[in-house]
Write a protein that holds these residues in place. Structure first.
Motif, PDB file in Angstrom:
ATOM      1  N   MET A   1      51.128  49.421  13.083  1.00  0.00           N
ATOM      2  CA  MET A   1      51.654  48.091  13.390  1.00  0.00           C
ATOM      3  C   MET A   1      50.521  47.090  13.623  1.00  0.00           C
ATOM      4  O   MET A   1      50.569  45.949  13.143  1.00  0.00           O
ATOM      5  CB  MET A   1      52.561  48.165  14.620  1.00  0.00           C
ATOM      6  N   GLY A   2      49.491  47.516  14.351  1.00  0.00           N
ATOM      7  CA  GLY A   2      48.350  46.640  14.560  1.00  0.00           C
ATOM      8  C   GLY A   2      47.606  46.342  13.271  1.00  0.00           C
ATOM      9  O   GLY A   2      47.161  45.211  13.041  1.00  0.00           O
ATOM     10  N   LEU A   3      47.488  47.367  12.421  1.00  0.00           N
ATOM     11  CA  LEU A   3      46.800  47.170  11.144  1.00  0.00           C
ATOM     12  C   LEU A   3      47.592  46.262  10.220  1.00  0.00           C
ATOM     13  O   LEU A   3      47.006  45.479   9.460  1.00  0.00           O
ATOM     14  CB  LEU A   3      46.556  48.527  10.482  1.00  0.00           C
ATOM     15  N   MET A   4      48.922  46.336  10.286  1.00  0.00           N
ATOM     16  CA  MET A   4      49.750  45.438   9.484  1.00  0.00           C
ATOM     17  C   MET A   4      49.557  43.986   9.918  1.00  0.00           C
ATOM     18  O   MET A   4      49.438  43.089   9.076  1.00  0.00           O
ATOM     19  CB  MET A   4      51.217  45.837   9.615  1.00  0.00           C
ATOM     20  N   SER A   5      49.496  43.749  11.222  1.00  0.00           N
ATOM     21  CA  SER A   5      49.235  42.389  11.717  1.00  0.00           C
ATOM     22  C   SER A   5      47.844  41.921  11.312  1.00  0.00           C
ATOM     23  O   SER A   5      47.651  40.760  10.922  1.00  0.00           O
ATOM     24  CB  SER A   5      49.376  42.344  13.235  1.00  0.00           C
ATOM     25  N   PHE A   6      46.886  42.836  11.380  1.00  0.00           N
ATOM     26  CA  PHE A   6      45.522  42.493  10.991  1.00  0.00           C
ATOM     27  C   PHE A   6      45.441  42.158   9.503  1.00  0.00           C
ATOM     28  O   PHE A   6      44.762  41.208   9.110  1.00  0.00           O
ATOM     29  CB  PHE A   6      44.598  43.672  11.327  1.00  0.00           C
ATOM     30  N   GLU A   7      46.140  42.907   8.674  1.00  0.00           N
ATOM     31  CA  GLU A   7      46.133  42.654   7.232  1.00  0.00           C
ATOM     32  C   GLU A   7      46.824  41.337   6.887  1.00  0.00           C
ATOM     33  O   GLU A   7      46.434  40.660   5.932  1.00  0.00           O
ATOM     34  CB  GLU A   7      46.817  43.809   6.496  1.00  0.00           C
ATOM     35  N   THR A   8      47.852  40.985   7.650  1.00  0.00           N
ATOM     36  CA  THR A   8      48.499  39.688   7.439  1.00  0.00           C
ATOM     37  C   THR A   8      47.528  38.542   7.707  1.00  0.00           C
ATOM     38  O   THR A   8      47.461  37.568   6.955  1.00  0.00           O
ATOM     39  CB  THR A   8      49.728  39.560   8.346  1.00  0.00           C
ATOM     40  N   ALA A   9      46.755  38.680   8.791  1.00  0.00           N
ATOM     41  CA  ALA A   9      45.750  37.665   9.097  1.00  0.00           C
ATOM     42  C   ALA A   9      44.661  37.629   8.031  1.00  0.00           C
ATOM     43  O   ALA A   9      44.210  36.549   7.629  1.00  0.00           O
ATOM     44  CB  ALA A   9      45.138  37.939  10.475  1.00  0.00           C
ATOM     45  N   ILE A  10      44.243  38.802   7.552  1.00  0.00           N
ATOM     46  CA  ILE A  10      43.210  38.860   6.513  1.00  0.00           C
ATOM     47  C   ILE A  10      43.705  38.201   5.231  1.00  0.00           C
ATOM     48  O   ILE A  10      42.946  37.510   4.526  1.00  0.00           O
ATOM     49  CB  ILE A  10      42.805  40.323   6.254  1.00  0.00           C
ATOM     50  N   SER A  11      44.984  38.375   4.900  1.00  0.00           N
ATOM     51  CA  SER A  11      45.542  37.770   3.694  1.00  0.00           C
ATOM     52  C   SER A  11      45.442  36.250   3.747  1.00  0.00           C
ATOM     53  O   SER A  11      45.120  35.600   2.749  1.00  0.00           O
ATOM     54  CB  SER A  11      47.002  38.197   3.515  1.00  0.00           C
ATOM     55  N   ILE A  12      45.722  35.684   4.910  1.00  0.00           N
ATOM     56  CA  ILE A  12      45.640  34.225   5.060  1.00  0.00           C
ATOM     57  C   ILE A  12      44.187  33.765   5.092  1.00  0.00           C
ATOM     58  O   ILE A  12      43.824  32.757   4.467  1.00  0.00           O
ATOM     59  CB  ILE A  12      46.383  33.788   6.335  1.00  0.00           C
ATOM     60  N   ILE A  13      43.337  34.521   5.791  1.00  0.00           N
ATOM     61  CA  ILE A  13      41.932  34.123   5.928  1.00  0.00           C
ATOM     62  C   ILE A  13      41.217  34.149   4.578  1.00  0.00           C
ATOM     63  O   ILE A  13      40.435  33.246   4.260  1.00  0.00           O
ATOM     64  CB  ILE A  13      41.218  35.029   6.953  1.00  0.00           C
ATOM     65  N   GLN A  14      41.487  35.182   3.765  1.00  0.00           N
ATOM     66  CA  GLN A  14      40.815  35.277   2.472  1.00  0.00           C
ATOM     67  C   GLN A  14      41.235  34.150   1.535  1.00  0.00           C
ATOM     68  O   GLN A  14      40.418  33.636   0.764  1.00  0.00           O
ATOM     69  CB  GLN A  14      41.108  36.635   1.832  1.00  0.00           C
ATOM     70  N   ALA A  15      42.505  33.759   1.588  1.00  0.00           N
ATOM     71  CA  ALA A  15      42.940  32.606   0.798  1.00  0.00           C
ATOM     72  C   ALA A  15      42.264  31.329   1.286  1.00  0.00           C
ATOM     73  O   ALA A  15      41.855  30.476   0.480  1.00  0.00           O
ATOM     74  CB  ALA A  15      44.458  32.471   0.871  1.00  0.00           C
ATOM     75  N   TYR A  16      42.109  31.198   2.593  1.00  0.00           N
ATOM     76  CA  TYR A  16      41.441  30.025   3.159  1.00  0.00           C
ATOM     77  C   TYR A  16      39.957  29.995   2.788  1.00  0.00           C
ATOM     78  O   TYR A  16      39.415  28.938   2.447  1.00  0.00           O
ATOM     79  CB  TYR A  16      41.608  30.031   4.680  1.00  0.00           C
ATOM     80  N   VAL A  17      39.299  31.155   2.834  1.00  0.00           N
ATOM     81  CA  VAL A  17      37.876  31.227   2.464  1.00  0.00           C
ATOM     82  C   VAL A  17      37.689  30.864   0.992  1.00  0.00           C
ATOM     83  O   VAL A  17      36.763  30.120   0.636  1.00  0.00           O
ATOM     84  CB  VAL A  17      37.324  32.634   2.771  1.00  0.00           C
ATOM     85  N   PHE A  18      38.548  31.384   0.121  1.00  0.00           N
ATOM     86  CA  PHE A  18      38.464  31.077  -1.307  1.00  0.00           C
ATOM     87  C   PHE A  18      38.620  29.577  -1.535  1.00  0.00           C
ATOM     88  O   PHE A  18      37.846  28.971  -2.280  1.00  0.00           O
ATOM     89  CB  PHE A  18      39.548  31.854  -2.050  1.00  0.00           C
ATOM     90  N   MET A  19      39.612  28.978  -0.893  1.00  0.00           N
ATOM     91  CA  MET A  19      39.855  27.541  -1.052  1.00  0.00           C
ATOM     92  C   MET A  19      38.683  26.728  -0.518  1.00  0.00           C
ATOM     93  O   MET A  19      38.242  25.753  -1.152  1.00  0.00           O
ATOM     94  CB  MET A  19      41.137  27.165  -0.308  1.00  0.00           C
ATOM     95  N   THR A  20      38.145  27.109   0.638  1.00  0.00           N
ATOM     96  CA  THR A  20      37.048  26.360   1.244  1.00  0.00           C
ATOM     97  C   THR A  20      35.787  26.426   0.391  1.00  0.00           C
ATOM     98  O   THR A  20      35.094  25.415   0.198  1.00  0.00           O
ATOM     99  CB  THR A  20      36.748  26.908   2.653  1.00  0.00           C
ATOM    100  N   LEU A  21      35.474  27.600  -0.141  1.00  0.00           N
ATOM    101  CA  LEU A  21      34.272  27.735  -0.961  1.00  0.00           C
ATOM    102  C   LEU A  21      34.388  26.936  -2.260  1.00  0.00           C
ATOM    103  O   LEU A  21      33.417  26.314  -2.711  1.00  0.00           O
ATOM    104  CB  LEU A  21      34.007  29.206  -1.261  1.00  0.00           C
ATOM    105  N   ILE A  22      35.572  26.943  -2.869  1.00  0.00           N
ATOM    106  CA  ILE A  22      35.765  26.156  -4.091  1.00  0.00           C
ATOM    107  C   ILE A  22      35.576  24.665  -3.811  1.00  0.00           C
ATOM    108  O   ILE A  22      34.926  23.943  -4.580  1.00  0.00           O
ATOM    109  CB  ILE A  22      37.151  26.429  -4.691  1.00  0.00           C
ATOM    110  N   SER A  23      36.117  24.200  -2.709  1.00  0.00           N
ATOM    111  CA  SER A  23      35.964  22.778  -2.378  1.00  0.00           C
ATOM    112  C   SER A  23      34.517  22.439  -2.014  1.00  0.00           C
ATOM    113  O   SER A  23      34.036  21.347  -2.316  1.00  0.00           O
ATOM    114  CB  SER A  23      36.905  22.405  -1.226  1.00  0.00           C
ATOM    115  N   LEU A  24      33.805  23.380  -1.384  1.00  0.00           N
ATOM    116  CA  LEU A  24      32.394  23.150  -1.076  1.00  0.00           C
ATOM    117  C   LEU A  24      31.545  23.126  -2.346  1.00  0.00           C
ATOM    118  O   LEU A  24      30.591  22.352  -2.447  1.00  0.00           O
ATOM    119  CB  LEU A  24      31.886  24.221  -0.114  1.00  0.00           C
TER     120      LEU A  24
END
Length: 217
Positions: A188-211
């Motif tokens: 259950m903790g790993l599922m919550s962690f993976e949900t956060a990672i899914s959002i963070i990785q999309a945010y990192v990809f978007m931020t790097l492209i804009s940079l």
């Protein structure tokens, strides 16, 4: 064991590759005018779009990148999160998918920059204040770093998606009754962690492209 472990990232449908159909899920979830009345989902998405647009405009001055970066964020985030559901295929865990997202964006920026602002792009290869002795080395380093950007974007996304899903696969194989009390909270903790990672990785990809786009005049 390792072959069977990594085979969990392959689409497993026999008659038709239905798991690949999950890649069109953002097209179903993104439209705003589907319902007649505004729902909590549309209100939440509006607030998220406002925050993302402010973040993108802080990173780059090109207004054209707003729609492209935001669309890329939604596509990657939804595909990452859909892979957490049972019997769904995580398309972003394959390098062929992640590099097909990163490479066209990088090529678009490079072609536009070198065709429209060739002089400024050449000046950007040499940082200000570089000593004369190391100028050739700095130019080579800048060119190399620029070329490997799409690879770094795709490998970062793929590696983060594979790492968490491998942990979930390993814990899922421990299905003994006497261990379920200890394994279930970790899952259950790993599922919550993976949900956060899914959002963070999309945010990192978007931020790097804009940079990357901010380096173009």
């Amino acid at each position: 064991m390792m072959a069977s472990l990594f085979s969990s990232f392959d689409p497993s449908s026999k008659m038709f590759q239905m798991n690949w159909m999950m890649m069109i899920s953002p097209m179903i979830m993104l439209p705003m005018k589907f319902w007649m009345k505004k729902s909590r989902w549309t209100k939440m998405k509006k607030k998220l779009e406002k925050k993302i647009s402010m973040e993108i405009m802080n990173n780059t001055k090109h207004k054209e990148m707003l729609m492209m970066s935001m669309s890329m964020f939604y596509i990657i985030m939804i595909n990452n999160m859909m892979g957490l559901f049972p019997y769904n295929f995580t398309s972003t865990s394959h390098p062929s998918i992640s590099i097909s997202l990163a490479l066209p964006m990088w090529m678009m920026l490079m072609m536009y920059g070198w065709m429209k602002f060739t002089k400024s792009m050449l000046i950007h290869l040499l940082p200000t204040g570089t000593p004369n002795m190391i100028m050739p080395m700095m130019i080579i380093i800048e060119i190399t770093g620029n070329i490997i950007r799409p690879m770094s974007l795709s490998i970062r996304l793929t590696a983060n998606m594979i790492a968490g899903h491998l942990m979930m696969t390993l814990l899922g194989n421990m299905n003994q009754i006497n261990k379920i009390i200890f394994i279930l909270p970790i899952q259950m903790g790993l599922m919550s962690f993976e949900t956060a990672i899914s959002i963070i990785q999309a945010y990192v990809f978007m931020t790097l492209i804009s940079l990357y786009s901010s380096e173009i005049p």
